[in-house]
Write a protein that holds these residues in place. Sequence first.
Motif, PDB file in Angstrom:
ATOM      1  N   ILE A 186      -2.066  -2.268   9.648  1.00  0.00           N
ATOM      2  CA  ILE A 186      -1.197  -3.451   9.520  1.00  0.00           C
ATOM      3  C   ILE A 186      -1.401  -4.093   8.150  1.00  0.00           C
ATOM      4  O   ILE A 186      -0.444  -4.479   7.471  1.00  0.00           O
ATOM      5  N   GLU A 187      -2.658  -4.202   7.739  1.00  0.00           N
ATOM      6  CA  GLU A 187      -2.976  -4.805   6.450  1.00  0.00           C
ATOM      7  C   GLU A 187      -2.387  -3.983   5.308  1.00  0.00           C
ATOM      8  O   GLU A 187      -1.830  -4.537   4.345  1.00  0.00           O
ATOM      9  N   ARG A 189       0.250  -2.089   5.502  1.00  0.00           N
ATOM     10  CA  ARG A 189       1.710  -2.220   5.582  1.00  0.00           C
ATOM     11  C   ARG A 189       2.193  -3.552   5.003  1.00  0.00           C
ATOM     12  O   ARG A 189       3.185  -3.616   4.276  1.00  0.00           O
ATOM     13  N   ASP A 190       1.499  -4.641   5.347  1.00  0.00           N
ATOM     14  CA  ASP A 190       1.977  -5.988   5.030  1.00  0.00           C
ATOM     15  C   ASP A 190       1.397  -6.588   3.752  1.00  0.00           C
ATOM     16  O   ASP A 190       1.994  -7.489   3.167  1.00  0.00           O
ATOM     17  N   GLY A 191       0.205  -6.136   3.364  1.00  0.00           N
ATOM     18  CA  GLY A 191      -0.438  -6.750   2.219  1.00  0.00           C
ATOM     19  C   GLY A 191      -1.143  -8.048   2.545  1.00  0.00           C
ATOM     20  O   GLY A 191      -1.517  -8.807   1.644  1.00  0.00           O
ATOM     21  N   PHE A 192      -1.344  -8.328   3.834  1.00  0.00           N
ATOM     22  CA  PHE A 192      -2.066  -9.515   4.286  1.00  0.00           C
ATOM     23  C   PHE A 192      -3.115  -9.091   5.306  1.00  0.00           C
ATOM     24  O   PHE A 192      -2.919  -8.105   6.027  1.00  0.00           O
ATOM     25  N   PRO A 193      -4.225  -9.822   5.398  1.00  0.00           N
ATOM     26  CA  PRO A 193      -5.309  -9.418   6.301  1.00  0.00           C
ATOM     27  C   PRO A 193      -4.864  -9.370   7.766  1.00  0.00           C
ATOM     28  O   PRO A 193      -3.978 -10.123   8.193  1.00  0.00           O
ATOM     29  N   ALA A 194      -5.483  -8.473   8.516  1.00  0.00           N
ATOM     30  CA  ALA A 194      -5.277  -8.366   9.961  1.00  0.00           C
ATOM     31  C   ALA A 194      -6.645  -8.286  10.629  1.00  0.00           C
ATOM     32  O   ALA A 194      -7.552  -7.625  10.117  1.00  0.00           O
ATOM     33  N   PHE A 332       7.520  -9.682  10.730  1.00  0.00           N
ATOM     34  CA  PHE A 332       7.581 -11.139  10.730  1.00  0.00           C
ATOM     35  C   PHE A 332       6.248 -11.752  10.314  1.00  0.00           C
ATOM     36  O   PHE A 332       6.213 -12.857   9.759  1.00  0.00           O
ATOM     37  N   LYS A 333       5.171 -11.024  10.554  1.00  0.00           N
ATOM     38  CA  LYS A 333       3.883 -11.539  10.098  1.00  0.00           C
ATOM     39  C   LYS A 333       3.836 -11.562   8.567  1.00  0.00           C
ATOM     40  O   LYS A 333       3.387 -12.545   7.957  1.00  0.00           O
ATOM     41  N   LYS A 334       4.286 -10.492   7.958  1.00  0.00           N
ATOM     42  CA  LYS A 334       4.321 -10.435   6.500  1.00  0.00           C
ATOM     43  C   LYS A 334       5.202 -11.555   5.945  1.00  0.00           C
ATOM     44  O   LYS A 334       4.837 -12.243   4.975  1.00  0.00           O
ATOM     45  N   VAL A 335       6.362 -11.751   6.553  1.00  0.00           N
ATOM     46  CA  VAL A 335       7.290 -12.776   6.086  1.00  0.00           C
ATOM     47  C   VAL A 335       6.670 -14.162   6.215  1.00  0.00           C
ATOM     48  O   VAL A 335       6.717 -14.975   5.286  1.00  0.00           O
ATOM     49  N   LEU A 399      -3.225   7.371  20.211  1.00  0.00           N
ATOM     50  CA  LEU A 399      -1.956   7.573  19.514  1.00  0.00           C
ATOM     51  C   LEU A 399      -1.557   6.346  18.697  1.00  0.00           C
ATOM     52  O   LEU A 399      -1.050   6.472  17.577  1.00  0.00           O
ATOM     53  N   ALA A 400      -1.788   5.161  19.260  1.00  0.00           N
ATOM     54  CA  ALA A 400      -1.454   3.936  18.525  1.00  0.00           C
ATOM     55  C   ALA A 400      -2.228   3.872  17.215  1.00  0.00           C
ATOM     56  O   ALA A 400      -1.690   3.462  16.170  1.00  0.00           O
ATOM     57  N   SER A 401      -3.489   4.295  17.252  1.00  0.00           N
ATOM     58  CA  SER A 401      -4.292   4.287  16.019  1.00  0.00           C
ATOM     59  C   SER A 401      -3.793   5.347  15.037  1.00  0.00           C
ATOM     60  O   SER A 401      -3.794   5.129  13.819  1.00  0.00           O
ATOM     61  N   LEU A 402      -3.344   6.492  15.546  1.00  0.00           N
ATOM     62  CA  LEU A 402      -2.842   7.561  14.675  1.00  0.00           C
ATOM     63  C   LEU A 402      -1.523   7.159  14.018  1.00  0.00           C
ATOM     64  O   LEU A 402      -1.284   7.449  12.839  1.00  0.00           O
ATOM     65  N   VAL A 403      -0.656   6.499  14.792  1.00  0.00           N
ATOM     66  CA  VAL A 403       0.626   6.044  14.262  1.00  0.00           C
ATOM     67  C   VAL A 403       0.416   5.078  13.096  1.00  0.00           C
ATOM     68  O   VAL A 403       1.145   5.113  12.101  1.00  0.00           O
ATOM     69  N   MET A 404      -0.597   4.227  13.213  1.00  0.00           N
ATOM     70  CA  MET A 404      -0.866   3.248  12.154  1.00  0.00           C
ATOM     71  C   MET A 404      -1.783   3.804  11.066  1.00  0.00           C
ATOM     72  O   MET A 404      -2.048   3.129  10.087  1.00  0.00           O
ATOM     73  N   SER A 405      -2.263   5.031  11.236  1.00  0.00           N
ATOM     74  CA  SER A 405      -3.112   5.658  10.222  1.00  0.00           C
ATOM     75  C   SER A 405      -2.877   7.165  10.218  1.00  0.00           C
ATOM     76  O   SER A 405      -3.751   7.952  10.573  1.00  0.00           O
TER      77      SER A 405
END
Length: 539
Positions: A186-187, A189-194, A332-335, A399-405
């Motif tokens: 997430i971080e 993708r967005d450029g903000f901490p997660a 929306f988090k990034k925004v 799978l959720a972890s693989l999708v995000m990495s």
Amino acid sequence: MRRFVIGRARNLLESSRQNYRFQRPLLSSSQFPYRFFSSNPVTDSPSSSSSSSSSSTMAPPVNLSTINPKVLECEYAVRGEIVVLAQKLQQEMQTKPGAHPFEEILYCNIGNPQSLGQQSITFFREVLALCDHPSILDKSETQGLFSADSIERAWQILDQIPGRATGAYSHSQGIKGLRDTIAAGIEARDGFPADPNDIFLTDGASPAVHMMMQLLIRSEKDGIFCPIPQYPLYSASIALHGGTLVPYYLDEATGWGLEVSELKKQLETARSKGITVRALVVINPGNPTGQVLAEENQRAIVEFCKQEGLVLLADEVYQENIYVPEKKFHSFKKVSRSMGYGEKDISLVSFQSVSKGYYGECGKRGGYMEVTGFGADVREQIYKVASVNLCSNISGQILASLVMSPPKVGDESYESYRAERDGILSSLARRAQTLEDAFNKLEGVTCNKAEGAMYLFPRIRLPEKAIKAAEAAKTAPDAFYCRRLLNATGIVFVPGSGFGQVPGTWHFRCTILPQEEKIPAIVTRLTDFHRSFMNEFRD
């Protein structure tokens, strides 16, 4: 000991239900016009006088008048009557070949990619296989059958799982190491901490939505803003949890635009009727409408939620499914963070799933929600609700972890992974364009561009004779059309009335998921049927 604790918990739950049942005000549906997805009114339960009748005439203890009326009220058109009819026809085709004027049922009703032939991503499945059967990791043959990076990733994941057992329960929020991976994704993708502690892993996005409805809805006086058209999960979940759906209408004329002026108007109307609007649901990219929100529009939505004190529920499960170069996905988090709003400024829940995107792993039931902007005391309550279900399934968590990495440049699997991903997404874009063009060539049909997601939602202007025939059949006109289409061609569309629409307009939803080689046949069958239908009912 466990039996004692479970028994005690049941007693406490039953006690709280009883207290709530008597304290909750009885409110008629007529007081709340937004509850417009309801079924027919529930009849009163049998009177005490009838209980003296003979046992042979007694009604069964469970019938439509004695079950929870909220169950009767909720509807889910994606697997509704048209799909039930399709399944019946499929059975008839197996027992009586040649009984229908088509050889197969083409399910265009639901976003279920692999059921329609989409292949899974090799790297994801290799890692899953190795995690589920770790004893093969030590075998020499494994090096020749699996990529080096899938073997390495499997070892990493297994080291994060207590007992290295995918058949064991995990932490109720999900395995901590996997949440770390997702937060890092997430971080990136967005450029903000997660924060991994903000992540709740769930069996797909749907349980996460239900969890938030449980948290937010106290009675019928609590409303949830939902787009119309909307994904029926939301109307069903709101009904099941006893809340009120507050609609805001997307503007079809502007490509299913979301106007803040519409939100303000509907909010004022809801409040004038005594409804406390708790949250705003935004589906981006849109389902069933396929639009992708512009970042400027998202900023206005964030500002609206902040000013009105609404929880922003961001359904972002189609974030990988964008087909037009001029649009990009922005969470929306990034925004909100780019606007300078942090944890103390806005409550935001973002939903993601492994069922959509280019992966389409619907049956693995993996997903998560990222919960931000809630106090520690409320977070404890969310965790409590999550813990009631113990944990989500471990394969879905992985799978959720693989999708995000996924594999990165330099990894052995990267080139094959990229080819599989890009091949799926480019094919979906071509299918969307072909179907969009076909719909716009049909008499009386207009279809906005599919910018993202997996669906098209064309508007159909039906002849008055067809509308009257639908009334005579006691069904909605778009359902009448879809039923006739199914019986004539084997194509399964979902009537727009199942998603909500501006009164007096009719639509249907079609997925873009049938394999590319089958799209021309769908277009031909649909075109021939539509011409015949319009001629039959021409005014």
